[in-house]
Enzyme design. Sequence first.
Site, PDB file in Angstrom:
ATOM      1  N   ASN A   1       0.831  -1.275  -0.020  1.00 28.50           N
ATOM      2  CA  ASN A   1       0.126  -0.149   0.039  1.00 28.50           C
ATOM      3  C   ASN A   1       0.860   1.248  -0.061  1.00 28.50           C
ATOM      4  O   ASN A   1       0.770   2.116   0.841  1.00 28.50           O
ATOM      5  CB  ASN A   1      -0.958   0.042   1.035  1.00 28.50           C
ATOM      6  CG  ASN A   1      -1.957   1.086   1.080  1.00 28.50           C
ATOM      7  OD1 ASN A   1      -2.388   1.853   1.745  1.00 28.50           O
ATOM      8  ND2 ASN A   1      -2.696   1.096  -0.187  1.00 28.50           N
TER       9      ASN A   1
ATOM     10  N   GLY B   1       5.751   8.369   0.882  1.00 27.00           N
ATOM     11  CA  GLY B   1       6.822   7.956   1.825  1.00 27.00           C
ATOM     12  C   GLY B   1       7.780   6.986   1.405  1.00 27.00           C
ATOM     13  O   GLY B   1       8.958   6.975   1.791  1.00 27.00           O
ATOM     14  N   HIS B   2       7.074   5.629   1.131  1.00 31.50           N
ATOM     15  CA  HIS B   2       7.982   4.658   0.846  1.00 31.50           C
ATOM     16  C   HIS B   2       8.740   4.658  -0.330  1.00 31.50           C
ATOM     17  O   HIS B   2       9.890   4.379  -0.425  1.00 31.50           O
ATOM     18  CB  HIS B   2       6.957   3.376   0.381  1.00 31.50           C
ATOM     19  CG  HIS B   2       5.981   2.957   1.538  1.00 31.50           C
ATOM     20  ND1 HIS B   2       4.794   3.332   1.546  1.00 31.50           N
ATOM     21  CD2 HIS B   2       6.348   2.416   2.705  1.00 31.50           C
ATOM     22  CE1 HIS B   2       4.083   2.447   2.708  1.00 31.50           C
ATOM     23  NE2 HIS B   2       5.042   2.113   3.251  1.00 31.50           N
TER      24      HIS B   2
ATOM     25  N   GLY C   1      12.137   4.096   7.947  1.00 31.34           N
ATOM     26  CA  GLY C   1      11.551   5.585   7.891  1.00 31.34           C
ATOM     27  C   GLY C   1      11.459   5.770   9.313  1.00 31.34           C
ATOM     28  O   GLY C   1      11.167   5.120  10.150  1.00 31.34           O
TER      29      GLY C   1
ATOM     30  N   LYS D   1       9.311   7.771  10.420  1.00 29.18           N
ATOM     31  CA  LYS D   1       7.874   7.862  10.964  1.00 29.18           C
ATOM     32  C   LYS D   1       7.659   6.546  11.965  1.00 29.18           C
ATOM     33  O   LYS D   1       6.906   7.178  12.984  1.00 29.18           O
ATOM     34  CB  LYS D   1       7.064   7.398   9.648  1.00 29.18           C
ATOM     35  CG  LYS D   1       5.576   7.011   9.962  1.00 29.18           C
ATOM     36  CD  LYS D   1       4.751   8.369  10.138  1.00 29.18           C
ATOM     37  CE  LYS D   1       3.260   8.037  10.344  1.00 29.18           C
ATOM     38  NZ  LYS D   1       2.847   6.502  10.749  1.00 29.18           N
ATOM     39  N   ASP D   2       8.210   5.456  11.925  1.00 33.47           N
ATOM     40  CA  ASP D   2       8.030   4.483  12.783  1.00 33.47           C
ATOM     41  C   ASP D   2       9.254   4.856  13.905  1.00 33.47           C
ATOM     42  O   ASP D   2      10.239   3.747  13.710  1.00 33.47           O
ATOM     43  CB  ASP D   2       7.812   2.968  12.310  1.00 33.47           C
ATOM     44  CG  ASP D   2       6.575   2.992  11.694  1.00 33.47           C
ATOM     45  OD1 ASP D   2       5.459   3.227  12.220  1.00 33.47           O
ATOM     46  OD2 ASP D   2       6.584   2.868  10.414  1.00 33.47           O
TER      47      ASP D   2
ATOM     48  N   GLN E   1      10.078   1.856  16.087  1.00 31.04           N
ATOM     49  CA  GLN E   1      10.685   0.491  15.333  1.00 31.04           C
ATOM     50  C   GLN E   1      11.981   0.647  14.747  1.00 31.04           C
ATOM     51  O   GLN E   1      12.931  -0.329  14.724  1.00 31.04           O
ATOM     52  CB  GLN E   1       9.715   0.298  14.062  1.00 31.04           C
ATOM     53  CG  GLN E   1      10.184  -0.627  13.092  1.00 31.04           C
ATOM     54  CD  GLN E   1       9.143  -0.784  11.942  1.00 31.04           C
ATOM     55  OE1 GLN E   1       8.091  -1.305  12.100  1.00 31.04           O
ATOM     56  NE2 GLN E   1       9.214  -0.159  10.711  1.00 31.04           N
TER      57      GLN E   1
ATOM     58  N   LEU F   1       2.639  10.784   5.982  1.00 31.56           N
ATOM     59  CA  LEU F   1       2.235   9.764   5.121  1.00 31.56           C
ATOM     60  C   LEU F   1       1.970   8.427   5.645  1.00 31.56           C
ATOM     61  O   LEU F   1       2.971   8.087   6.234  1.00 31.56           O
ATOM     62  CB  LEU F   1       2.658   9.729   3.678  1.00 31.56           C
ATOM     63  CG  LEU F   1       2.747  11.120   3.091  1.00 31.56           C
ATOM     64  CD1 LEU F   1       3.240  10.980   1.737  1.00 31.56           C
ATOM     65  CD2 LEU F   1       1.276  11.854   3.052  1.00 31.56           C
ATOM     66  N   SER F   2       0.966   7.589   5.571  1.00 24.91           N
ATOM     67  CA  SER F   2       0.792   6.494   6.155  1.00 24.91           C
ATOM     68  C   SER F   2      -0.348   5.692   5.342  1.00 24.91           C
ATOM     69  O   SER F   2      -1.304   6.303   4.846  1.00 24.91           O
ATOM     70  CB  SER F   2       0.248   6.698   7.733  1.00 24.91           C
ATOM     71  OG  SER F   2      -0.189   5.351   8.067  1.00 24.91           O
TER      72      SER F   2
HETATM   73  O1  PAF Z   1       7.363  -0.746   8.796  1.00 23.65           O
HETATM   74  C1  PAF Z   1       6.629  -1.523   8.145  1.00 23.65           C
HETATM   75  O2  PAF Z   1       6.188  -1.461   7.123  1.00 23.65           O
HETATM   76  C2  PAF Z   1       6.818  -3.081   8.839  1.00 23.65           C
HETATM   77  O3  PAF Z   1       6.771  -3.098  10.393  1.00 23.65           O
HETATM   78  C3  PAF Z   1       7.940  -3.813   8.197  1.00 23.65           C
HETATM   79  C4  PAF Z   1       9.454  -3.177   8.847  1.00 23.65           C
HETATM   80  C5  PAF Z   1       8.056  -3.891   6.962  1.00 23.65           C
HETATM   81  C6  PAF Z   1       8.120  -5.195   9.043  1.00 23.65           C
HETATM   82  O4  PAF Z   1       6.900  -5.727   8.450  1.00 23.65           O
END
Ligand code: PAF
Length: 276
Positions: free
Chosen positions: A28, A32-33, A144, A146-147, A150, A181-182
Site C-alpha cells: 500500500n 513516503g515509501h 523510515g 515515521k516509525d 521501530q 503519510l501512512s
Molecule cells: O514498517 C513496516 O512496514 C513493517 O513494520 C516492516 C518493517 C516492513 C516489517 O513488517
Amino acid sequence: MQIHHTIASLRAALAGAGRIVFVPTMGNLHAGHIGLMTEARAHGDCVVASIFVNRLQFGPHEDFDKYPRTFVEDCAKLEAAGVDHLFAPDEVEMYPTPQTYHIDPAGAHVGMLEGAARPGHFRGVATVVLKLFNIVRPQVAVFGKKDYQQLMVIQNMVREFALPIDIVRGETARAEDGLALSSRNGYLSAAERAEAPRMYRLLERIRAAVHAGERDYAKLEAAAVTELTAHGWQPDYVSIRRRCDLQPPLAEEPGALVVLGAARLGHTRLIDNLEI
Ligand code: PAF
C-alpha cells in the site's frame, strides 16, 4: 524490476548483485515509501524492496485482515522508482510452518510507547525483519523515521547481533498540511482527514516551546493530550523522550530529544513524531 515470490528465486537473482540496499514494506505504497526507495538508490548498486503483510506484528484485534493490499499499483510505483527486485512472498513461503523462534526485544526497549500500546508488536516486527535480512542479505537497509521506535528496535537488534548491515534512517514524508503519510490514512473519513493534521501541529508547537526554553515536559504533554481529547481523539500518548533510547529525558542532561504521539481518530490509530 524483477518480481520474486520465492526465496530461491530472489537468492538466485541476487547472486553477484553488488552492494544490496533493502527496503522492507507491507505494501500500500505512498510517497513516503517511494522516498525511501530513492534514498536506497544512493547507498548501493541494487535496490531490493519487499512487500509482506506480516501477521506476527498485528495484535488479535488489529487490522491485519483489512490492511490495504494493492499489489498491482505498488508494483507500478516501485518500477517507476527504479527498484531492481521486489520480494513478495505469500504466507506459506515466509512461514511454511508456524514460526516457533522469535526475536523478543527486551522490555526496556519496547515496554513503553508503541510497545505498551501494542503488546507483542515489536516481537513480530523484529522476527520478520531478521528473517527478511537473512533472505535478502543486504549490506544496507532503509527504515523510515515515521516509525521511530521501530527504527530504534531494528538498530538495537543489528548492533546486538552484530549483523553486517548499515541502517539508514529515512525522513518522514508529509502531506501539504503536515499529516505524516501512512497507509492507514486511507481509513480516515473526510472529516477525520481534515482533523488529522492536528497531531503534527501539536508536535510542532511542543518543539517550538522546548526551543523557546520550556522544560516542564509533563505540562506540554498533558496540554497536547487535553487538546486531542477535546477534538474527539483518543490519545495513547504524547511523550517527549531522548532520541538515543526513547527514555524520559533527565532534567540535568536532556540530550537530543524527540516528541512522539499516538492517538486514535475514529477507528484509525495514527502515530507521528518530530525530532526537537
Ligand atoms: O514498517 C513496516 O512496514 C513493517 O513494520 C516492516 C518493517 C516492513 C516489517 O513488517
